[in-house]
Enzyme design. Structure first.
Site, mmCIF file in Angstrom:
data_model
loop_
_atom_site.group_PDB
_atom_site.id
_atom_site.type_symbol
_atom_site.label_atom_id
_atom_site.label_comp_id
_atom_site.label_asym_id
_atom_site.label_seq_id
_atom_site.Cartn_x
_atom_site.Cartn_y
_atom_site.Cartn_z
ATOM 1 C CE LYS A 22 -4.238 -1.936 0.802
ATOM 2 N NZ LYS A 22 -3.939 -3.324 1.109
HETATM 3 C C1 LIG Z 1 -4.574 -4.495 0.734
HETATM 4 C C2 LIG Z 1 -3.810 -5.772 0.852
HETATM 5 C C3 LIG Z 1 -4.072 -6.892 0.014
HETATM 6 C C4 LIG Z 1 -5.192 -6.879 -0.998
HETATM 7 O O1 LIG Z 1 -4.915 -6.025 -2.077
HETATM 8 P P1 LIG Z 1 -6.087 -5.530 -3.053
HETATM 9 O O2 LIG Z 1 -5.467 -4.532 -3.927
HETATM 10 O O3 LIG Z 1 -7.164 -4.973 -2.175
HETATM 11 O O4 LIG Z 1 -6.565 -6.740 -3.804
HETATM 12 C C5 LIG Z 1 -3.273 -8.005 0.132
HETATM 13 N N1 LIG Z 1 -2.283 -8.068 1.051
HETATM 14 C C6 LIG Z 1 -2.013 -7.035 1.878
HETATM 15 C C7 LIG Z 1 -0.921 -7.173 2.869
HETATM 16 C C8 LIG Z 1 -2.757 -5.856 1.816
HETATM 17 O O5 LIG Z 1 -2.484 -4.831 2.663
#
Ligand SMILES: *Cc1c(COP(=O)(O)O)cnc(C)c1O
Length: 434
Positions: free
Chosen positions: A108
């Site tokens: 993120k």
């Molecule tokens: C947000 C997140 C996901 C999922 O990603 P998306 O883009 O919502 O499919 C997977 N793993 C982690 C550690 C995340 O923070």
């Protein structure tokens, strides 16, 4: 380049799509058409920054940010995104793309840093008396990444809302340790309550006259664009060195990370098959099986950042790339991995690999491990979305030893934490915002 809403088809500039987040008709912005870039157009581009600028240039055509694109790319991609070869450990052409070397140890960080770089520049064009207020509701990872990306940026304040007692201790530390222009509010309620309060604030008359709001939520197109860059870079570099295309196993919740890979492929980068891997939340798997989309409430799993019952980016995927049959014909599939298999994979792999998986990344590895012999001869990459140290209370009992903490995370764990607690009402939030 214009960006079109998936609902009304109305088109806006990149700058408007970034600032608005969600289209006024409730739809999501998608590129009006996918740019096509031939591989030889990357011949002059060697490093991540050069490839990223080349890749993003068509999306930024006509944007007020286009001159700043090289700087935006440098600010966003300021940590390593290594593709690590696992062949010596599994005796097959498998790699792991590690996306967790940023300040809050999850992928993120990339979307948040790109959005911060873009939104602060767009906002600085006009002189405003009051700061921009970025209001974020988080179930764990997003809030920390957004706080880190906007920390100490002038003219911006961030207010993070998280559900009291429902995030891990280390996640809470990452939400509450910043100070300066970042504040955190623990809400006596659920993540859904936090999201409801954010939406209510954006339309509250008293608040909108006092504050200038913006959001940095997961459906902003400014998340997808930089995420598709690391697929473009990795696919290109693998093709150059190994001479083959990589196939992908991607941990999936809202489908933002998975959709970013599909976008890079549509632009012309050499990505092969793509598997969207969910936890026990089966909405996406059921859609691929039946062709029917049936959103539902999410269920809690060990891979909590993927606990999504209504994956919002599916609307984009279907709008741009077609329905289930067409998606599968183009090499997209989906799979679901439950908590027992997540636990088993983390424990088993720690015996043969030099690291432990986080629960999210373990879902993707589990699907690779379940491939038949012939599939295993192909080149695969498993995407690691978070560092296992973020989920120490889940991972450590499974591997029976401590997980080493990355330096960036260790530094955050040292900082003093501060937050206020509020009831899940707009009145309570209003007193904190005004
Ligand atoms: C947000 C997140 C996901 C999922 O990603 P998306 O883009 O919502 O499919 C997977 N793993 C982690 C550690 C995340 O923070």
């Amino acid at each position: 380049m214009k960006f079109r809403s998936t609902r009304s088809g109305e088109c806006v500039s990149l700058d408007a799509a970034l600032s608005q987040g969600l289209a006024p008709d409730g739809g999501l912005f998608v590129p009006e058409r996918m740019p096509q870039i031939a591989l030889r157009e990357f011949d002059e581009s060697d490093d991540v920054h050069a490839i990223a600028v080349r890749y993003l240039t068509p999306f930024f055509a006509g944007s007020e940010l286009s001159d700043a694109l090289p700087e935006i790319v440098r600010e966003t991609f300021n940590f390593a995104l290594p593709l690590v070869d696992l062949q010596p450990f599994v005796d097959a052409p498998l790699s792991v793309l590690e996306l967790f070397h940023g300040p809050t140890a999850a992928f993120k960080d990339i979307g948040a840093q790109f959005l911060a770089a873009c939104l602060t520049r767009l906002d600085a064009r006009e002189a405003h008396g009051k700061p921009l207020t970025i209001l974020v509701a988080t179930s764990g990872d997003t809030g920390g990444a957004v706080a880190s990306a906007f920390h100490r940026r002038p003219g911006v304040r961030v207010v993070v809302l998280f559900p009291e007692g429902r995030v891990s201790a280390r996640q809470q530390q990452q939400l509450t340790c910043w100070g300066d222009n970042i504040s955190a509010l623990a809400v006596r309620g659920s993540f859904d309550d936090c999201q409801r309060l954010v939406k209510a604030s954006f339309v509250d008359q008293q608040l909108t006259t006092q504050c200038r709001f913006s959001s940095a939520n997961s459906i902003n197109i400014g998340r997808l664009l930089p995420q598709s860059v690391y697929y473009a870079v990795t696919a290109l570099q693998y093709q150059r060195t190994v001479g083959r295309s990589l196939n992908w196993m991607i941990p999936t919740g809202n489908l933002g990370n998975g959709l970013a890979a599909v976008m890079a492929r549509a632009v012309g980068l050499p990505l092969g098959d793509i598997v969207f891997v969910s936890n026990a939340n089966r909405t996406l798997v059921d859609y691929f099986d039946s062709g029917e989309y049936e959103p539902r409430d999410s269920i809690a799993t060990l891979a909590s950042a993927m606990d999504v019952g209504a994956p919002s980016n599916l609307e984009r995927l279907r709008h741009v790339f077609g329905e289930s049959a067409a998606l599968q014909a183009s090499g997209l599939t989906s799979a679901s991995v439950d908590d027992a298999r997540i636990r088993g994979q983390i424990a088993r792999d720690f015996a043969r690999l030099p690291f432990a998986w986080c629960p999210h990344s373990a879902t993707a590895m589990h699907v690779w491990d379940s491939l038949d012999q012939q599939q295993r001869t192909r080149d695969w990459a498993v995407v690691a979305t978070a560092h296992p140290a973020k989920f120490d209370t889940i991972v450590e009992p499974l591997i029976d030893c401590p997980v080493p903490i990355p330096d960036a995370l260790a530094a955050l764990l040292q900082r003093p934490a501060r937050f206020d607690t509020i009831d899940a009402t707009l009145d309570a939030l209003r007193t904190k915002l005004m």
